[in-house]
Write a protein that holds these residues in place. Structure first.
Motif, PDB file in Angstrom:
ATOM      1  N   PHE A   7       0.822  -1.209   0.000  1.00  0.00           N
ATOM      2  CA  PHE A   7       0.000   0.000   0.000  1.00  0.00           C
ATOM      3  C   PHE A   7       0.858   1.263   0.000  1.00  0.00           C
ATOM      4  O   PHE A   7       0.462   2.286  -0.565  1.00  0.00           O
ATOM      5  N   LYS A   8       2.021   1.211   0.638  1.00  0.00           N
ATOM      6  CA  LYS A   8       2.921   2.356   0.601  1.00  0.00           C
ATOM      7  C   LYS A   8       3.343   2.638  -0.834  1.00  0.00           C
ATOM      8  O   LYS A   8       3.320   3.794  -1.293  1.00  0.00           O
ATOM      9  N   PHE A   9       3.692   1.576  -1.573  1.00  0.00           N
ATOM     10  CA  PHE A   9       4.085   1.748  -2.974  1.00  0.00           C
ATOM     11  C   PHE A   9       2.903   2.194  -3.833  1.00  0.00           C
ATOM     12  O   PHE A   9       3.056   3.011  -4.743  1.00  0.00           O
ATOM     13  N   ILE A  10       1.731   1.646  -3.541  1.00  0.00           N
ATOM     14  CA  ILE A  10       0.523   2.059  -4.272  1.00  0.00           C
ATOM     15  C   ILE A  10       0.262   3.541  -4.032  1.00  0.00           C
ATOM     16  O   ILE A  10      -0.027   4.309  -4.965  1.00  0.00           O
ATOM     17  N   GLY A  11       0.375   3.966  -2.774  1.00  0.00           N
ATOM     18  CA  GLY A  11       0.176   5.371  -2.435  1.00  0.00           C
ATOM     19  C   GLY A  11       1.156   6.283  -3.141  1.00  0.00           C
ATOM     20  O   GLY A  11       0.795   7.388  -3.579  1.00  0.00           O
ATOM     21  N   ALA A  19      -3.506  11.778   4.642  1.00  0.00           N
ATOM     22  CA  ALA A  19      -4.954  11.660   4.844  1.00  0.00           C
ATOM     23  C   ALA A  19      -5.575  10.734   3.796  1.00  0.00           C
ATOM     24  O   ALA A  19      -6.444   9.912   4.117  1.00  0.00           O
ATOM     25  N   ASP A  20      -5.115  10.848   2.536  1.00  0.00           N
ATOM     26  CA  ASP A  20      -5.596   9.949   1.471  1.00  0.00           C
ATOM     27  C   ASP A  20      -5.270   8.500   1.814  1.00  0.00           C
ATOM     28  O   ASP A  20      -6.097   7.603   1.662  1.00  0.00           O
ATOM     29  N   PHE A  21      -4.024   8.306   2.267  1.00  0.00           N
ATOM     30  CA  PHE A  21      -3.567   6.947   2.565  1.00  0.00           C
ATOM     31  C   PHE A  21      -4.446   6.298   3.634  1.00  0.00           C
ATOM     32  O   PHE A  21      -4.879   5.151   3.491  1.00  0.00           O
ATOM     33  N   ALA A  22      -4.711   7.041   4.708  1.00  0.00           N
ATOM     34  CA  ALA A  22      -5.520   6.498   5.801  1.00  0.00           C
ATOM     35  C   ALA A  22      -6.913   6.124   5.314  1.00  0.00           C
ATOM     36  O   ALA A  22      -7.445   5.055   5.657  1.00  0.00           O
TER      37      ALA A  22
END
Length: 372
Positions: A7-11, A19-22
């Motif tokens: 998810f970090k790489f996707i983000g 805020a988007d990530f959360a």
């Protein structure tokens, strides 16, 4: 790869803020846990978030990555196993309602009396036992249907495949005769009534309707109904009653398929009057889910067409299938497979040296003999 890392790489690919990530992590993880990770087309050990990361990497710009991500988040229709089983469970109530309607017409009764008058109830019970259920594909879930209707449908009323041998027909008739005798019929009456009055042909999904019935300009009618008709019409009066109904049921269908099936069956029936015909669907996808040239999302349409590798086409699919087989434009994934009627961006896989190279989000298993 751990899902937090993926998810970090996707983000990073999608330019997410903290805020988007959360927000996105929470929403997408919910769908992954309840649906996407259970896709049966994944290789053992494969997780959806890794597939998503790889899928996003096939387009170059972050704007395009955001476009296809929003396509998955906002437009994807994913039917889980539990949801498909629910659709399977809706078949029997339809069959029972049809039986009551048929008996009410036969006995010239108001429909409600077929539920309360004993003679009508007995006739409905007999009609339901004289109904045979036939799976038209390995996705028909005929085993699930049988389990849902334990006590209502016997093993001798269910056939997993539409190619029924003469020996199997005899076995089915013999078991039907035994069942009728258990209701109190004498042997001669049971023998005379040991024919099937209805055949329910069951399939899981239809996207275009072409696999069920189609007319070739020179070869005439083809498809699953035509094939079953040709193999069974000779059994009328022996294994099948002379007023036998062929009832075709799909657990799921597109709006396009429903129209096509009913239209084709309307043309087929007068030319093949030996049977009566009817159709039903557990659920029909609304026309609004379709993605095509009329879609308001211009960016998505442009990307779907631009990021298309013509080499994914073959003699079975025909050309220009960026909207899927027969241009059905469905954003649909079924838990056991992705139909080729779906948007090619979801399932297509190019050769490693292709430009553009298409990577599947939900890899599809090919079933050339059963286009939807």
């Amino acid at each position: 790869m751990k899902h937090e890392t993926a998810f970090k790489f996707i983000g990073e690919q999608l330019d997410w803020t903290d805020a988007d990530f959360a927000k996105e992590f929470r929403e997408l993880q919910l769908m992954i846990d309840h649906k996407y990770d259970n896709y049966q087309g994944f290789q053992p050990g494969t997780r959806f978030h890794v597939n998503l990361l790889n899928w996003l990497s096939q387009v170059a710009t972050k704007a395009d990555k955001k476009t296809i991500y929003q396509f998955v988040k906002d437009r994807l229709v994913y039917v889980s196993q539990r949801e498909m089983h629910h659709l399977v469970s809706l078949l029997m109530p339809m069959i029972e309602r049809n039986a009551h309607q048929r008996v009410a017409k036969e006995m010239q009764l108001p429909l409600y009396k077929s539920y309360i008058e004993q003679a009508a109830i007995d006739r409905v019970t007999q009609l339901l036992r004289r109904t045979l259920y036939v799976g038209l594909s390995d996705g028909a879930r005929i085993d699930v249907f049988r389990r849902y209707n334990e006590g209502k449908v016997s093993n001798e009323q269910v056939v997993a495949f539409s190619e029924i041998t003469e020996t199997k027909w005899r076995d089915l008739r013999d078991e039907l005769k035994k069942s009728l005798m258990l209701t109190g019929m004498d042997e001669a009456t049971a023998e005379a009534n040991a024919t099937f009055e209805a055949i329910c042909l069951v399939d899981d999904f239809s996207g275009s309707g072409s696999s069920l019935l189609r007319r070739h300009p020179t070869k005439g009618w083809g498809g699953k109904i035509s094939k079953f008709y040709n193999s069974s019409v000779g059994h009328l009066g022996t294994f099948l009653s002379k007023n036998c109904v062929l009832h075709v049921h799909h657990h799921l269908a597109s709006a396009k398929a429903r129209v096509q099936v009913e239209q084709d069956l309307g043309s087929f029936a007068p030319e093949h009057p030996q049977f009566q015909y009817s159709t039903s669907f557990s659920y029909v996808l609304p026309r609004e889910v379709v993605i095509d040239d009329g879609c308001e999302d211009v960016k998505l349409i442009s990307l779907i067409k631009a990021h298309y590798d013509a080499d994914i086409q073959d003699e079975h699919t025909g050309p220009d299938i960026w909207y899927g087989y027969k241009q059905c434009g469905l954003p649909l994934v079924l838990e056991h497979n992705t139909p080729n009627n779906s948007i090619a961006l979801l399932w297509a896989e190019s050769k490693p040296d292709a430009t553009p190279r298409m990577k599947p989000l939900f890899a599809r298993r090919k079933r050339h003999s059963s286009h939807g």
